[in-house]
Design a protein around this motif. Structure first.
Motif, PDB file in Angstrom:
ATOM      1  N   ALA A  59       0.860  -0.736  -0.411  1.00 21.32           N
ATOM      2  CA  ALA A  59       0.430   0.092   0.223  1.00 21.32           C
ATOM      3  C   ALA A  59       0.990   1.004   0.148  1.00 21.32           C
ATOM      4  O   ALA A  59       1.984   1.421   0.381  1.00 21.32           O
ATOM      5  CB  ALA A  59      -0.955   0.479   1.204  1.00 21.32           C
ATOM      6  N   SER A  60       0.574   2.319  -0.654  1.00 17.69           N
ATOM      7  CA  SER A  60       1.005   3.097  -0.563  1.00 17.69           C
ATOM      8  C   SER A  60       0.177   4.428  -0.340  1.00 17.69           C
ATOM      9  O   SER A  60       1.184   5.981   0.657  1.00 17.69           O
ATOM     10  CB  SER A  60       1.053   4.201  -2.387  1.00 17.69           C
ATOM     11  OG  SER A  60       0.038   4.637  -2.965  1.00 17.69           O
ATOM     12  N   SER A  61      -0.491   4.242   0.983  1.00 19.84           N
ATOM     13  CA  SER A  61      -1.309   5.224   1.965  1.00 19.84           C
ATOM     14  C   SER A  61      -1.848   3.878   2.381  1.00 19.84           C
ATOM     15  O   SER A  61      -2.730   3.383   2.361  1.00 19.84           O
ATOM     16  CB  SER A  61      -1.923   5.979   0.969  1.00 19.84           C
ATOM     17  OG  SER A  61      -3.348   5.426   0.445  1.00 19.84           O
ATOM     18  N   THR A  80      18.711  -3.999   1.035  1.00 25.29           N
ATOM     19  CA  THR A  80      18.924  -3.912   2.956  1.00 25.29           C
ATOM     20  C   THR A  80      17.706  -2.705   3.232  1.00 25.29           C
ATOM     21  O   THR A  80      18.357  -1.646   2.626  1.00 25.29           O
ATOM     22  CB  THR A  80      20.030  -4.025   3.400  1.00 25.29           C
ATOM     23  OG1 THR A  80      21.280  -4.960   2.526  1.00 25.29           O
ATOM     24  CG2 THR A  80      20.923  -3.540   4.421  1.00 25.29           C
ATOM     25  N   ILE A  81      17.081  -2.602   4.122  1.00 17.59           N
ATOM     26  CA  ILE A  81      16.807  -1.587   4.673  1.00 17.59           C
ATOM     27  C   ILE A  81      17.427  -1.058   5.594  1.00 17.59           C
ATOM     28  O   ILE A  81      17.864  -1.286   6.877  1.00 17.59           O
ATOM     29  CB  ILE A  81      14.930  -2.358   5.279  1.00 17.59           C
ATOM     30  CG1 ILE A  81      14.536  -2.736   4.506  1.00 17.59           C
ATOM     31  CG2 ILE A  81      14.550  -1.289   5.663  1.00 17.59           C
ATOM     32  CD1 ILE A  81      13.103  -3.363   5.330  1.00 17.59           C
ATOM     33  N   SER A  82      17.822   0.304   5.371  1.00 23.03           N
ATOM     34  CA  SER A  82      19.016   1.187   5.883  1.00 23.03           C
ATOM     35  C   SER A  82      17.590   2.306   7.273  1.00 23.03           C
ATOM     36  O   SER A  82      18.506   2.295   8.113  1.00 23.03           O
ATOM     37  CB  SER A  82      19.470   1.930   4.806  1.00 23.03           C
ATOM     38  OG  SER A  82      19.309   2.790   4.459  1.00 23.03           O
ATOM     39  N   ASN A  83      16.822   2.495   7.028  1.00 16.60           N
ATOM     40  CA  ASN A  83      15.995   3.204   8.285  1.00 16.60           C
ATOM     41  C   ASN A  83      14.367   2.820   8.004  1.00 16.60           C
ATOM     42  O   ASN A  83      14.312   3.321   6.687  1.00 16.60           O
ATOM     43  CB  ASN A  83      16.567   4.231   7.479  1.00 16.60           C
ATOM     44  CG  ASN A  83      16.258   5.817   9.042  1.00 16.60           C
ATOM     45  OD1 ASN A  83      16.130   5.212  10.049  1.00 16.60           O
ATOM     46  ND2 ASN A  83      16.105   6.552   8.599  1.00 16.60           N
ATOM     47  N   VAL A  84      13.574   2.907   9.092  1.00 16.66           N
ATOM     48  CA  VAL A  84      12.828   3.381   8.582  1.00 16.66           C
ATOM     49  C   VAL A  84      12.146   4.844   9.580  1.00 16.66           C
ATOM     50  O   VAL A  84      12.627   4.043  11.112  1.00 16.66           O
ATOM     51  CB  VAL A  84      11.618   2.213   9.381  1.00 16.66           C
ATOM     52  CG1 VAL A  84      10.129   2.333   9.662  1.00 16.66           C
ATOM     53  CG2 VAL A  84      12.274   0.755   9.118  1.00 16.66           C
ATOM     54  N   SER A  85      11.267   5.384   9.066  1.00 17.99           N
ATOM     55  CA  SER A  85      11.164   6.882   9.769  1.00 17.99           C
ATOM     56  C   SER A  85       9.268   7.680   9.954  1.00 17.99           C
ATOM     57  O   SER A  85       9.055   6.709   8.628  1.00 17.99           O
ATOM     58  CB  SER A  85      12.238   7.995   9.530  1.00 17.99           C
ATOM     59  OG  SER A  85      12.193   8.716   8.285  1.00 17.99           O
ATOM     60  N   THR A  87       8.318   6.434   5.853  1.00 22.89           N
ATOM     61  CA  THR A  87       9.828   6.168   4.984  1.00 22.89           C
ATOM     62  C   THR A  87      10.305   5.333   5.117  1.00 22.89           C
ATOM     63  O   THR A  87      11.141   5.140   6.444  1.00 22.89           O
ATOM     64  CB  THR A  87      10.522   7.584   5.165  1.00 22.89           C
ATOM     65  OG1 THR A  87       9.689   9.185   4.839  1.00 22.89           O
ATOM     66  CG2 THR A  87      11.605   7.684   3.910  1.00 22.89           C
ATOM     67  N   VAL A  88      10.556   4.017   4.689  1.00 22.47           N
ATOM     68  CA  VAL A  88      11.183   3.305   4.173  1.00 22.47           C
ATOM     69  C   VAL A  88      12.468   3.318   3.177  1.00 22.47           C
ATOM     70  O   VAL A  88      12.380   3.278   1.870  1.00 22.47           O
ATOM     71  CB  VAL A  88      10.827   1.607   3.953  1.00 22.47           C
ATOM     72  CG1 VAL A  88      10.882   1.071   4.202  1.00 22.47           C
ATOM     73  CG2 VAL A  88       9.445   1.800   4.749  1.00 22.47           C
ATOM     74  N   THR A 109      13.114   4.579  -1.685  1.00 21.20           N
ATOM     75  CA  THR A 109      12.892   4.488  -0.393  1.00 21.20           C
ATOM     76  C   THR A 109      11.536   4.747  -1.218  1.00 21.20           C
ATOM     77  O   THR A 109      11.140   5.684  -1.634  1.00 21.20           O
ATOM     78  CB  THR A 109      12.792   6.107  -0.683  1.00 21.20           C
ATOM     79  OG1 THR A 109      14.244   6.387  -0.232  1.00 21.20           O
ATOM     80  CG2 THR A 109      12.852   7.087   0.730  1.00 21.20           C
ATOM     81  N   ASN A 110      10.419   4.092   0.007  1.00 16.96           N
ATOM     82  CA  ASN A 110       9.858   3.832  -0.409  1.00 16.96           C
ATOM     83  C   ASN A 110       8.198   5.230   0.551  1.00 16.96           C
ATOM     84  O   ASN A 110       9.375   4.518   2.465  1.00 16.96           O
ATOM     85  CB  ASN A 110       9.065   2.671   0.923  1.00 16.96           C
ATOM     86  CG  ASN A 110       9.296   1.223  -1.043  1.00 16.96           C
ATOM     87  OD1 ASN A 110      10.536   0.976  -1.012  1.00 16.96           O
ATOM     88  ND2 ASN A 110       7.867   0.980  -1.561  1.00 16.96           N
ATOM     89  N   VAL A 111       7.665   5.740   0.916  1.00 16.46           N
ATOM     90  CA  VAL A 111       7.000   6.598   1.514  1.00 16.46           C
ATOM     91  C   VAL A 111       5.442   6.088   1.327  1.00 16.46           C
ATOM     92  O   VAL A 111       4.906   5.809   0.271  1.00 16.46           O
ATOM     93  CB  VAL A 111       7.041   7.722   1.163  1.00 16.46           C
ATOM     94  CG1 VAL A 111       6.179   9.187   1.572  1.00 16.46           C
ATOM     95  CG2 VAL A 111       8.524   8.560   0.726  1.00 16.46           C
ATOM     96  N   ILE A 112       4.615   5.518   2.746  1.00 12.26           N
ATOM     97  CA  ILE A 112       3.413   5.185   2.911  1.00 12.26           C
ATOM     98  C   ILE A 112       3.000   6.404   4.063  1.00 12.26           C
ATOM     99  O   ILE A 112       3.703   6.976   4.860  1.00 12.26           O
ATOM    100  CB  ILE A 112       3.294   4.166   3.230  1.00 12.26           C
ATOM    101  CG1 ILE A 112       4.056   3.184   2.947  1.00 12.26           C
ATOM    102  CG2 ILE A 112       2.310   3.600   3.811  1.00 12.26           C
ATOM    103  CD1 ILE A 112       4.890   2.222   3.668  1.00 12.26           C
TER     104      ILE A 112
END
Length: 193
Positions: free
Chosen positions: A67-69, A96-101, A143-144, A150-153
């Motif tokens: 999902a994007s939202s 590799t996931i470097s950050n989840v904010s 933000t993943v 970079t994926n933004v949900i």
């Protein structure tokens, strides 16, 4: 028979590579254009195979989100609601996931930590929580960041103030010899007791 085999890489014998077939170790970009051949020999002589050139192509890194939202709708203040997003490695190389904010008041995220590695075809789930502290609309985002993209949900929800409800019951006492009253209630409007 008997036949003996000696595999070679770029003209140099490969130690221990003496079977009728040879499997390379995991290749890296530095192995691109390496040249392999095998020398087959017996008591009557030897023959050398044609050269096989190794081509190493970089894998693709694609991180897809289910999902994007996420819209939480109306959630009572001091209450919470959860929704899940699945992240899938749709490429051919490890992601590799470097950050989840996270941004936005009342939102929280859990489930995937920094440094998580997803191999091709592997998935992991993020759980987003909306727990409004006050009434009103809220927006935010997760933000993943990864080596793929970079994926933004986008996140949205509305905090709803809890309404206080009450009911007053009254009746006229019976003129007969009634000794008490029973009151029956239901938690669903229009249903039975």
């Amino acid at each position: 028979a008997p036949l003996t085999y000696q595999w070679m890489r770029d003209g140099v014998e490969i130690s221990g590579a003496t079977s009728s077939s040879y499997t390379t170790p995991a290749a890296t970009s530095s192995d691109n254009k390496a040249r392999f051949k095998v020398v087959v020999s017996n008591a009557d002589g030897k023959v050398t195979s044609s050269v096989a050139t190794l081509t190493v192509e970089a894998g693709t890194t694609i991180l897809s989100a289910s999902a994007s939202s996420l819209s939480f709708g109306s959630v009572n203040v001091s209450s919470s609601s959860n929704q899940t997003v699945t992240l899938t490695n749709s490429g051919t190389a490890a992601v590799t996931i470097s950050n989840v904010s996270l941004s936005g008041a009342g939102f929280n995220v859990s489930g995937i930590s920094t440094g998580t590695i997803l191999n091709p075809g592997q998935s992991a789930s993020l759980t987003a929580t909306f727990a409004p502290a006050s009434a009103g609309s809220s927006t935010g985002s997760i933000t993943v960041a990864s080596n793929a993209s970079t994926n933004v949900i986008a996140l949205s929800g509305t905090g709803a103030a809890q309404a206080n409800h009450s009911v007053n019951l009254s009746w006229t006492p019976s003129t007969t010899s009634v000794i008490g009253y029973n009151v029956y209630v239901s938690t669903t409007s229009g249903s039975g007791y």
